[in-house]
Every structure is written in structure tokens, then in C-alpha cells.
Design a protein around this motif. Structure first.
Motif, PDB file in Angstrom:
ATOM      1  N   THR A 127      -3.076 -10.007   0.581  1.00  0.00           N
ATOM      2  CA  THR A 127      -3.499  -8.904   1.896  1.00  0.00           C
ATOM      3  C   THR A 127      -4.698  -9.924   2.151  1.00  0.00           C
ATOM      4  O   THR A 127      -4.683 -10.745   2.161  1.00  0.00           O
ATOM      5  N   GLY A 128      -4.837  -8.731   3.283  1.00  0.00           N
ATOM      6  CA  GLY A 128      -6.209  -9.257   4.446  1.00  0.00           C
ATOM      7  C   GLY A 128      -6.395  -8.655   6.021  1.00  0.00           C
ATOM      8  O   GLY A 128      -4.872  -8.095   5.903  1.00  0.00           O
ATOM      9  N   PRO A 129      -7.424  -8.938   5.851  1.00  0.00           N
ATOM     10  CA  PRO A 129      -7.218  -8.188   7.817  1.00  0.00           C
ATOM     11  C   PRO A 129      -6.868  -8.810   9.010  1.00  0.00           C
ATOM     12  O   PRO A 129      -6.737 -10.581   8.513  1.00  0.00           O
ATOM     13  N   ASP A 183      -5.617  -3.632   8.659  1.00  0.00           N
ATOM     14  CA  ASP A 183      -5.486  -3.792   7.087  1.00  0.00           C
ATOM     15  C   ASP A 183      -4.073  -4.210   6.254  1.00  0.00           C
ATOM     16  O   ASP A 183      -3.061  -3.723   7.092  1.00  0.00           O
ATOM     17  N   ASP A 224       0.955  -0.604   0.194  1.00  0.00           N
ATOM     18  CA  ASP A 224       0.051  -0.119   0.188  1.00  0.00           C
ATOM     19  C   ASP A 224       0.593   1.277  -0.254  1.00  0.00           C
ATOM     20  O   ASP A 224       1.374   1.072   1.257  1.00  0.00           O
ATOM     21  N   VAL A 237      -7.372  -9.286  12.920  1.00  0.00           N
ATOM     22  CA  VAL A 237      -8.780  -8.758  13.839  1.00  0.00           C
ATOM     23  C   VAL A 237      -8.162  -9.272  15.475  1.00  0.00           C
ATOM     24  O   VAL A 237      -8.232 -10.401  14.974  1.00  0.00           O
ATOM     25  N   ARG A 263      -8.754  -3.981  14.922  1.00  0.00           N
ATOM     26  CA  ARG A 263      -8.327  -4.554  13.621  1.00  0.00           C
ATOM     27  C   ARG A 263      -7.465  -3.699  12.349  1.00  0.00           C
ATOM     28  O   ARG A 263      -6.522  -2.688  12.602  1.00  0.00           O
ATOM     29  N   SER A 300      -6.184 -14.450   5.026  1.00  0.00           N
ATOM     30  CA  SER A 300      -4.767 -13.467   4.212  1.00  0.00           C
ATOM     31  C   SER A 300      -5.813 -14.297   2.618  1.00  0.00           C
ATOM     32  O   SER A 300      -6.028 -15.504   2.560  1.00  0.00           O
ATOM     33  N   HIS A 312       0.562  -2.216   6.808  1.00  0.00           N
ATOM     34  CA  HIS A 312      -0.175  -1.894   8.421  1.00  0.00           C
ATOM     35  C   HIS A 312      -0.973  -0.457   7.447  1.00  0.00           C
ATOM     36  O   HIS A 312      -0.519  -0.149   7.998  1.00  0.00           O
ATOM     37  N   THR A 313      -2.537  -0.911   7.465  1.00  0.00           N
ATOM     38  CA  THR A 313      -3.778   0.438   7.826  1.00  0.00           C
ATOM     39  C   THR A 313      -4.166  -0.126   9.313  1.00  0.00           C
ATOM     40  O   THR A 313      -4.833  -1.247   9.045  1.00  0.00           O
ATOM     41  N   GLY A 314      -4.959   1.044   9.781  1.00  0.00           N
ATOM     42  CA  GLY A 314      -5.868   0.634  10.804  1.00  0.00           C
ATOM     43  C   GLY A 314      -5.672   2.048  11.618  1.00  0.00           C
ATOM     44  O   GLY A 314      -4.905   2.225  11.630  1.00  0.00           O
TER      45      GLY A 314
END
Length: 201
Positions: free
Chosen positions: A133-135, A144, A44, A137, A142, A119, A166-168
């Protein structure tokens, strides 16, 4: 949920395993270098939390590739991974999905948790690269993630390079801490992949 976030991040950091005296550490890569890609897709570009590293594994490429893509067997050689299973069958390919968990121990202020990661493989070139990609949790958390792996034959082995973002809201609230945890996780993964591949009989 700031107390939970801080406790969870601290617990995740504790999952990293100390480098054995005989193991060569992975090498961090300058952020100025071009991002890793697989079939033209990378991590990302807007993520504040990112890390890239690599190491040379002195083992055949096919052995390293099998270890990395046989997801169900990850717990056999990755100490932080408690469980892992495919959500489809056959060789790992674009569109394959898998679910894996990392236990997070209890702290004085939070109960034990399982970080549950789902994933999906987006790009794959056999023996060369992977991108999923994937979360991830857990209660109140969380993340992403986007994760890219490259495998390049070099003299005496294979250079394994990896980059992840990583984002969130939780990780973006403390980018230095989240980046440190990501770094420790990726360095552990490379170290244990190297140990498993080089120690294979």
C-alpha cells in the motif's frame, strides 16, 4: 486544480507502451470474481477505481519472483519507472518499504512532474503473493493505492494475477479516466514482466 489533474492523468496514460506484436496481452478479469488476496488481505473494498488482470508467463516461478521483488532493478525492465530504491535492506518482506518515481512529461499547461510513490509491503508469501500500500504524490495530486499480486504455477509457466485500487479526490472526480489509466499501467507492467522473464538468459 482541475486543469493540472486532467493534464496529469492524460500524461500518465501516455506512459503506457504499445503491445509488441510478439507479446500476448494480459487478460482482464471479471469484476464479479473474488478479489485477490495475500494472507487474507485484499484491495480496498470501498474504492471506486479498481482493475484486475492476469497473464501466463512462460518462465520459472523463481525468476519471475526475483524480477518482481528486486525493486531496485525495476527501471531495467519497466519502461515507465525512472527510479526505484529500497528503504530497507535484505529480501523483500512484510514491513519493507520502497520509493519509486514515474516521470510525467510537460504539457501546454503544466510543467514536467515526477509522480513519487512510497510503497510498504503489508503481506508477503514467498513465491505466492505480495500486497503493498502507499501514496503516489505530485504537485496537487495524491492517490492512495493498494496493490495485490498472486503467482500460481500452471502448465508451462506461471499465472501472474494482479489487482489494484486507487482512492483520492482527484481520481474519484473522474472514475472512468482514472480506471483507464490504472488499466493501462497494470497491463504494461504485466507485459513487461512477461517480456523480461521470458527473454532472460
Amino acid at each position: 486544480m482541475p486543469a493540472l489533474r486532467i493534464a496529469l492523468l492524460a500524461a500518465l496514460a501516455a506512459t503506457a507502451v504499445a503491445t509488441p506484436a510478439h507479446a500476448s496481452p494480459a487478460s482482464p478479469v471479471s469484476p464479479a470474481e473474488r478479489p485477490l488476496t495475500c494472507r487474507g488481505a485484499g484491495v480496498d473494498p470501498g474504492a471506486a477505481v479498481r482493475y484486475r488482470t492476469e497473464t501466463v508467463v512462460h518462465a520459472p516461478l523463481d525468476r519471475i519472483w526475483r524480477l518482481q521483488t528486486d525493486v531496485a532493478r525495476w527501471p531495467a525492465w519497466q519502461s515507465p519507472v525512472a527510479s526505484a530504491h529500497r528503504l530497507d535492506h535484505g529480501p523483500l518482506r512484510a514491513g519493507s518499504a520502497f520509493r519509486w518515481t514515474i516521470p510525467v512529461p510537460a504539457t501546454d499547461t503544466t510543467p514536467a512532474l515526477d509522480l513519487d510513490i512510497t510503497s510498504t509491503v503489508r503481506q508477503l508469501r514467498p513465491g505466492s503473493c505480495l500486497r503493498w500500500t502507499g501514496p503516489a504524490v505530485a504537485d496537487g495530486l495524491r492517490i492512495d493505492g493498494v496493490h495485490v499480486w498472486n503467482f500460481t504455477k500452471v502448465r508451462g509457466g506461471v499465472r501472474v494475477s494482479t489487482e489494484e485500487t486507487h482512492t483520492g479526490a482527484q481520481v474519484e472526480a473522474d472514475v472512468p479516466a482514472a480506471t483507464r489509466i490504472l488499466r493501462e499501467g497494470l497491463e504494461t507492467w504485466l507485459r513487461e514482466l512477461k517480456t523480461a522473464a521470458e527473454g532472460h538468459r
